[in-house]
Design an enzyme around this catalytic site. Sequence first.
Site, mmCIF file in Angstrom:
data_model
loop_
_atom_site.group_PDB
_atom_site.id
_atom_site.type_symbol
_atom_site.label_atom_id
_atom_site.label_comp_id
_atom_site.label_asym_id
_atom_site.label_seq_id
_atom_site.Cartn_x
_atom_site.Cartn_y
_atom_site.Cartn_z
ATOM 1 N N GLY A 146 0.813 -1.206 0.000
ATOM 2 C CA GLY A 146 0.000 0.000 0.000
ATOM 3 C C GLY A 146 0.848 1.258 0.000
ATOM 4 O O GLY A 146 2.077 1.211 0.085
ATOM 5 N N CYS B 33 -2.632 11.280 11.308
ATOM 6 C CA CYS B 33 -1.736 12.151 10.544
ATOM 7 C C CYS B 33 -1.884 13.631 10.917
ATOM 8 O O CYS B 33 -0.884 14.318 11.171
ATOM 9 C CB CYS B 33 -1.960 11.955 9.045
ATOM 10 S SG CYS B 33 -3.701 12.010 8.552
ATOM 11 N N HIS C 165 -1.181 17.783 4.385
ATOM 12 C CA HIS C 165 -2.296 18.370 5.124
ATOM 13 C C HIS C 165 -1.889 19.728 5.692
ATOM 14 O O HIS C 165 -0.729 19.919 6.101
ATOM 15 C CB HIS C 165 -2.707 17.472 6.292
ATOM 16 C CG HIS C 165 -3.329 16.175 5.894
ATOM 17 N ND1 HIS C 165 -3.708 15.870 4.611
ATOM 18 C CD2 HIS C 165 -3.658 15.081 6.650
ATOM 19 C CE1 HIS C 165 -4.238 14.656 4.585
ATOM 20 N NE2 HIS C 165 -4.216 14.159 5.804
#
Length: 334
Positions: free
Chosen positions: A13, A129, A243
């Site tokens: 992933g 995160c 972000h």
Amino acid sequence: MKKYKVGIIGATGAVGQEMIKILGERNFPIEELRLLASARSEGKIVPTPFGDITVHETTDNSFDGLDIVLGAAENDTAVKFAPAIKAAGAVFVDNSSAFRLDENVPLVVPEINPEDALKHNGIIANPNCSTIITLVAINGINRLSKIGSLTASTYQATSGAGANGPKEMFAQTASLLAGEPIDDPKVFQHQIAFNLIPQIGGFGENGYSSEEMKLQNEGRKIMHLPDLKVSCTCVRVPVERSHAISAVVVTEDYLDLDDVRKAIAEAPGAKLFDDGDKKEYPMPIVTSNQDIVYVGRIRRDLVHENGINLWCCGDQVRKGAATNAVQIAELLIK
């Protein structure tokens, strides 16, 4: 230097692949790297900094002889294999949310609470995160004066939803620019191209989403601030990576802005990037593909006397996930 046998669950992933890359970048002392994934990835050969490695299906017998296992899979996978990892004598550094609020599992950001990692009972949790990025940005302020409350809005990139997030955004963008209808969204609740979606995770009884509550619940544990109050709004934005967070930090003491800037500049993992005259402030295109949290737009809050208003940005795939996990692993070998 002693070398270690390391496994990665979810190795094929996006986060698992980033973990492999970062282990190489940081010269982690690898004796063996064992790549584990679901049955459909069995036999796949992955090029790594440690040579080409064949992926194997994750089973209860996959962890024999390993020292450290990095988890880059979903909650159900983490819960399923945690007992086998512990039984094999390995330490499980898990990126899922399965164990984050377990009182017997340390939740660690190495720049903030590295000592907690050494109190593990076989499992160490990697935080959310946005939590990691925000707390690295404000940790210097907390060292000057205890933080009592935090009001935050997060602007979260599409890759935070996995590799298919940016693909959906790009496909929708291409269709719209060509004047064609877009396919029904599959990754996000609504069209993400040229749009903002004020929902990440399901909504609870209090009206806040599960993602929004993580900043308070995880922040209290990581910073050892059990009374920390957080009001958060999480927004998915049409950005590929990194972000951003707008935050108002309210401290016990009134702080001088020069002291705040100095504390942020000296804080581990943070970079002061705050020169409005030069139009320097954190942005996704500045902070992607590296591990430092940039902090800027620092100013006095106009509502709270002891409030500091700031803007920060960091790569959520790296520092917000893979790098933080590898840094935790590094604490175990020192």
